[in-house]
Design a protein around this motif. Sequence first.
Motif, short mmCIF file in Angstrom:
data_model
loop_
_atom_site.label_atom_id
_atom_site.label_comp_id
_atom_site.label_asym_id
_atom_site.label_seq_id
_atom_site.Cartn_x
_atom_site.Cartn_y
_atom_site.Cartn_z
N LEU A 89 0.84 -1.20 0.00
CA LEU A 89 0.00 0.00 0.00
C LEU A 89 0.88 1.25 0.00
CD1 LEU A 89 -2.57 -0.91 2.80
CD2 LEU A 89 -2.90 -1.13 0.33
N VAL A 90 0.43 2.25 -0.72
CA VAL A 90 1.12 3.54 -0.73
C VAL A 90 0.10 4.60 -0.38
CG1 VAL A 90 2.53 5.12 -2.08
CG2 VAL A 90 2.55 2.69 -2.64
N THR A 91 0.41 5.45 0.60
CA THR A 91 -0.55 6.48 0.96
C THR A 91 0.10 7.72 1.53
OG1 THR A 91 -2.49 7.03 2.25
CG2 THR A 91 -0.96 5.49 3.24
N ALA A 92 -0.53 8.84 1.26
CA ALA A 92 -0.09 10.10 1.84
C ALA A 92 -0.74 10.32 3.20
CB ALA A 92 -0.45 11.25 0.90
N HIS A 93 -1.79 9.53 3.50
CA HIS A 93 -2.50 9.70 4.78
C HIS A 93 -1.82 8.88 5.85
CE1 HIS A 93 -5.50 11.43 2.19
NE2 HIS A 93 -5.48 10.32 1.49
N ALA A 94 -0.61 9.26 6.19
CA ALA A 94 0.16 8.43 7.12
C ALA A 94 0.21 9.07 8.49
CB ALA A 94 1.55 8.20 6.57
N THR A 95 -0.77 8.78 9.32
CA THR A 95 -0.68 9.19 10.71
C THR A 95 -0.44 7.95 11.55
OG1 THR A 95 -3.07 8.99 10.99
CG2 THR A 95 -2.25 11.17 10.40
N THR A 96 -0.06 8.14 12.78
CA THR A 96 0.23 7.02 13.67
C THR A 96 -0.97 6.09 13.74
OG1 THR A 96 1.38 8.68 14.95
CG2 THR A 96 1.26 6.48 15.91
N GLY A 97 -0.70 4.80 13.62
CA GLY A 97 -1.79 3.83 13.69
C GLY A 97 -2.37 3.50 12.33
N ARG A 99 -0.82 2.76 9.56
CA ARG A 99 -0.12 1.63 8.96
C ARG A 99 -0.75 0.31 9.41
NH1 ARG A 99 4.28 -1.79 9.62
NH2 ARG A 99 5.48 -1.98 7.69
N GLU A 100 -0.88 0.15 10.72
CA GLU A 100 -1.45 -1.09 11.27
C GLU A 100 -2.89 -1.29 10.80
OE1 GLU A 100 0.39 1.14 12.95
OE2 GLU A 100 2.14 -0.17 13.18
N ASN A 101 -3.67 -0.20 10.84
CA ASN A 101 -5.07 -0.28 10.43
C ASN A 101 -5.19 -0.69 8.97
OD1 ASN A 101 -6.00 0.44 12.92
ND2 ASN A 101 -6.24 2.60 12.41
N PHE A 102 -4.44 0.00 8.11
CA PHE A 102 -4.50 -0.28 6.68
C PHE A 102 -4.06 -1.72 6.38
CE2 PHE A 102 -3.94 4.46 5.54
CZ PHE A 102 -5.31 4.62 5.39
N LEU A 103 -2.98 -2.15 7.02
CA LEU A 103 -2.47 -3.50 6.78
C LEU A 103 -3.47 -4.54 7.28
CD1 LEU A 103 1.34 -3.16 7.62
CD2 LEU A 103 0.31 -3.50 5.37
N ALA A 104 -4.02 -4.31 8.47
CA ALA A 104 -4.97 -5.27 9.05
C ALA A 104 -6.24 -5.34 8.20
CB ALA A 104 -5.31 -4.86 10.47
N GLN A 105 -6.74 -4.18 7.80
CA GLN A 105 -7.98 -4.10 7.02
C GLN A 105 -7.84 -4.76 5.66
OE1 GLN A 105 -8.76 0.19 7.02
NE2 GLN A 105 -10.87 -0.35 6.56
N SER A 106 -6.70 -4.53 5.01
CA SER A 106 -6.56 -4.88 3.60
C SER A 106 -5.94 -6.25 3.39
CB SER A 106 -5.67 -3.85 2.90
OG SER A 106 -4.37 -3.89 3.45
N GLY A 107 -5.13 -6.69 4.37
CA GLY A 107 -4.36 -7.92 4.17
C GLY A 107 -3.13 -7.70 3.32
N ASP A 109 0.75 -6.69 2.14
CA ASP A 109 2.01 -7.25 2.63
C ASP A 109 2.94 -6.20 3.24
OD1 ASP A 109 2.00 -10.19 1.45
OD2 ASP A 109 1.08 -8.85 -0.01
N ASP A 110 2.72 -4.95 2.86
CA ASP A 110 3.59 -3.89 3.37
C ASP A 110 2.94 -2.54 3.08
OD1 ASP A 110 5.77 -2.83 4.67
OD2 ASP A 110 7.26 -3.61 3.27
N TYR A 111 3.63 -1.48 3.52
CA TYR A 111 3.05 -0.14 3.51
C TYR A 111 4.16 0.86 3.31
CZ TYR A 111 0.68 3.86 5.80
OH TYR A 111 0.14 5.07 6.12
N ILE A 112 3.98 1.79 2.38
CA ILE A 112 4.97 2.84 2.13
C ILE A 112 4.27 4.20 2.20
CG2 ILE A 112 6.53 3.87 0.41
CD1 ILE A 112 7.06 1.06 -0.68
N PRO A 113 4.72 5.10 3.07
CA PRO A 113 4.11 6.43 3.11
C PRO A 113 4.61 7.31 1.97
CG PRO A 113 5.73 6.20 4.89
CD PRO A 113 5.76 4.92 4.11
N LYS A 114 3.73 8.19 1.47
CA LYS A 114 4.11 9.18 0.46
C LYS A 114 4.33 10.51 1.17
CE LYS A 114 0.66 8.68 -2.55
NZ LYS A 114 -0.19 8.49 -3.74
#
Length: 134
Positions: A89-97, A99-107, A109-114
């Motif tokens: 996942l790539v997102t500009a909406h990177a606030t604390t928590g 990352r975990e929410n997006f990963l848990a919700q979506s399944g 494999d990883d997350y990169i902030p913009k």
Amino acid sequence: MMRTVLVVEDNIINWKVFERILTRRGGLVAKHTEDVETVMQMAVNKQADLILMDVSLTNSYYDGKAVDGIKITQMLKANPETAKLPVILVTAHATTGDRENFLAQSGADDYIPKPVVDHKAFVEQIKSKLPVDD
């Protein structure tokens, strides 16, 4: 064997930046779409080794409904044919928590902030998730 990264992104400038980093720095093939049907077809037909998925997509629809990157990732992970395809996942909406929410919700494999500032780390993160050759 060149690896292909499919970039699902609605901002053409972001896509161009990712394409340049992936091809020049990563030696990868970069493809782009924001059409959900195309994403699904490419995934099923093994035309991508990894998907870089923007979380907020403004122009993506599936079955007539607007979908975001989380939803598309859920659909990919729910299908046994595409479940093993790595999604970052790539997102500009990177606030604390987030990352975990997006990963848990979506399944995913990883997350990169913009924005992506460290191009080397970006490429390394992607390469670390690419499937190992059989």
